[in-house]
Design a protein around this motif. Structure first.
Motif, PDB file in Angstrom:
ATOM      1  N   THR A 107      70.043  44.518  30.805  1.00 23.85           N
ATOM      2  CA  THR A 107      69.221  43.737  29.879  1.00 23.85           C
ATOM      3  C   THR A 107      69.154  42.284  30.324  1.00 23.85           C
ATOM      4  OG1 THR A 107      70.085  45.163  28.109  1.00 23.85           O
ATOM      5  CG2 THR A 107      68.869  43.191  27.440  1.00 23.85           C
ATOM      6  N   MET A 140      64.960  56.849  34.103  1.00 17.57           N
ATOM      7  CA  MET A 140      64.301  55.564  34.293  1.00 17.57           C
ATOM      8  C   MET A 140      63.494  55.570  35.576  1.00 17.57           C
ATOM      9  SD  MET A 140      66.168  52.034  35.251  1.00 17.57           S
ATOM     10  CE  MET A 140      65.258  51.100  36.458  1.00 17.57           C
ATOM     11  N   TRP A 194      63.227  46.709  35.217  1.00 15.51           N
ATOM     12  CA  TRP A 194      64.317  47.014  34.300  1.00 15.51           C
ATOM     13  C   TRP A 194      64.006  46.623  32.856  1.00 15.51           C
ATOM     14  CZ3 TRP A 194      68.698  44.682  37.836  1.00 15.51           C
ATOM     15  CH2 TRP A 194      68.934  45.575  38.895  1.00 15.51           C
ATOM     16  N   THR A 216      73.761  46.450  23.619  1.00 13.43           N
ATOM     17  CA  THR A 216      73.833  47.557  22.670  1.00 13.43           C
ATOM     18  C   THR A 216      74.032  46.984  21.280  1.00 13.43           C
ATOM     19  OG1 THR A 216      76.230  47.740  23.026  1.00 13.43           O
ATOM     20  CG2 THR A 216      74.813  49.170  24.348  1.00 13.43           C
ATOM     21  N   GLY A 226      79.485  45.497  26.905  1.00 14.16           N
ATOM     22  CA  GLY A 226      78.449  46.504  27.016  1.00 14.16           C
ATOM     23  C   GLY A 226      78.762  47.512  28.105  1.00 14.16           C
ATOM     24  N   PRO A 227      78.012  48.627  28.146  1.00 13.31           N
ATOM     25  CA  PRO A 227      78.259  49.649  29.163  1.00 13.31           C
ATOM     26  C   PRO A 227      77.920  49.124  30.553  1.00 13.31           C
ATOM     27  CG  PRO A 227      76.231  50.112  27.966  1.00 13.31           C
ATOM     28  CD  PRO A 227      76.890  48.970  27.264  1.00 13.31           C
ATOM     29  N   GLU A 238      70.148  55.119  34.006  1.00 15.21           N
ATOM     30  CA  GLU A 238      69.634  55.418  32.667  1.00 15.21           C
ATOM     31  C   GLU A 238      69.760  54.233  31.721  1.00 15.21           C
ATOM     32  OE1 GLU A 238      67.976  58.135  31.981  1.00 15.21           O
ATOM     33  OE2 GLU A 238      68.297  58.719  34.080  1.00 15.21           O
ATOM     34  N   HIS A 239      70.609  53.270  32.070  1.00 15.36           N
ATOM     35  CA  HIS A 239      70.830  52.099  31.222  1.00 15.36           C
ATOM     36  C   HIS A 239      70.743  50.845  32.088  1.00 15.36           C
ATOM     37  CE1 HIS A 239      73.016  55.511  29.397  1.00 15.36           C
ATOM     38  NE2 HIS A 239      72.495  55.055  28.275  1.00 15.36           N
ATOM     39  N   PRO A 244      75.928  48.990  33.733  1.00 12.00           N
ATOM     40  CA  PRO A 244      74.548  49.412  33.993  1.00 12.00           C
ATOM     41  C   PRO A 244      74.485  50.596  34.947  1.00 12.00           C
ATOM     42  CG  PRO A 244      74.764  47.026  34.164  1.00 12.00           C
ATOM     43  CD  PRO A 244      76.152  47.578  34.074  1.00 12.00           C
ATOM     44  N   ASP A 245      73.546  51.493  34.690  1.00 12.09           N
ATOM     45  CA  ASP A 245      73.289  52.598  35.601  1.00 12.09           C
ATOM     46  C   ASP A 245      71.808  52.916  35.542  1.00 12.09           C
ATOM     47  OD1 ASP A 245      72.846  54.114  33.264  1.00 12.09           O
ATOM     48  OD2 ASP A 245      74.856  54.977  33.302  1.00 12.09           O
ATOM     49  N   VAL A 258      74.264  45.261  29.742  1.00 13.70           N
ATOM     50  CA  VAL A 258      73.362  46.084  28.940  1.00 13.70           C
ATOM     51  C   VAL A 258      73.628  45.788  27.475  1.00 13.70           C
ATOM     52  CG1 VAL A 258      72.621  48.416  28.378  1.00 13.70           C
ATOM     53  CG2 VAL A 258      73.381  47.894  30.705  1.00 13.70           C
TER      54      VAL A 258
END
Length: 216
Positions: A114, A1, A148, A95, A104-105, A110-111, A107-108, A93
């Motif tokens: 949202t 990202m 983002w 999904t 949700g996962p 790569e993600h 955030p990092d 995030v």
């Protein structure tokens, strides 16, 4: 990202303010900012004294380590003074398919998130009703909705806090309603919470309006 990383210190800089990842080196500045005049903090959690500022930062950083928040110190560029704090909260995030109850996962880089909330915001008395808040919100909204590619930013406040609600409405956020008996209030009672939001489709007009306000 591409863009601002979640995993390393981030600095967001405008014409009037710089947002710096909140750390213990900001404690003295936060304590001094909060001490200048506390009369506007009736509905807001604001540290009191140096020990209070250190505890405030410890708590904010614990939420950051959990992966769902990014706290900032607000530095006024005209005099290089810390004048408050603000945070991105409830980072999530999306999904699909989404399982009921799944947050949700975490955030990092790569993600990226949202959705996010802008909250835990307070300013020194001499920074209130200045370009500080407008530019802070512009920088944070741009991070979530531009960098983002987020879908929504939430803003909320104690339903009794007319001053805070007016400030949120001036940003162009849409009122969604009041969540009754939502959470403990800072005055020891039970808080009704007024909810507002800005979604991605509204962001271009909101951004233009905020930029024009800063040009006045």
């Amino acid at each position: 990202m591409n863009g601002v990383p979640l995993s390393r210190p981030m600095v967001l800089t405008g014409r009037y303010v710089q947002l710096e990842r909140l750390r213990q080196e900001h404690a003295e500045g936060l304590a001094a900012a909060a001490a200048r005049d506390r009369s506007s903090y009736a509905f807001t959690t604001v540290p009191d004294g140096l020990d209070g500022a250190r505890a405030y930062i410890d708590l904010a950083m614990s939420k950051e380590r959990a992966g769902r928040a990014v706290p900032f110190a607000v530095r006024r560029l005209s005099d290089d003074t810390v004048v408050g704090s603000t945070s991105l909260l409830d980072l999530d995030v999306f999904t699909w398919p989404r399982v009921a109850g799944d947050t949700g996962p975490v955030p990092d880089d790569e993600h990226p998130p949202t959705v996010a909330e802008i909250g835990s915001t307070w300013y020194a008395a001499d920074a209130q009703r200045t370009p500080v808040n407008t530019e802070c919100k512009l920088l944070l909204l741009a991070l979530v909705l531009d960098t983002w590619r987020g879908l929504r930013v939430t803003l909320k406040t104690d339903a009794r806090n007319a001053r805070s609600r007016a400030a949120i409405e001036r940003l162009g956020a849409q009122f969604e309603g009041v969540r009754r008996a939502h959470t403990p209030a800072t005055d020891g009672g039970v808080r009704d919470t007024a909810y507002y939001s800005i979604v991605a489709a509204e962001w271009p007009d909101v951004r233009t309006a905020l930029e024009r306000r800063l040009e006045r």
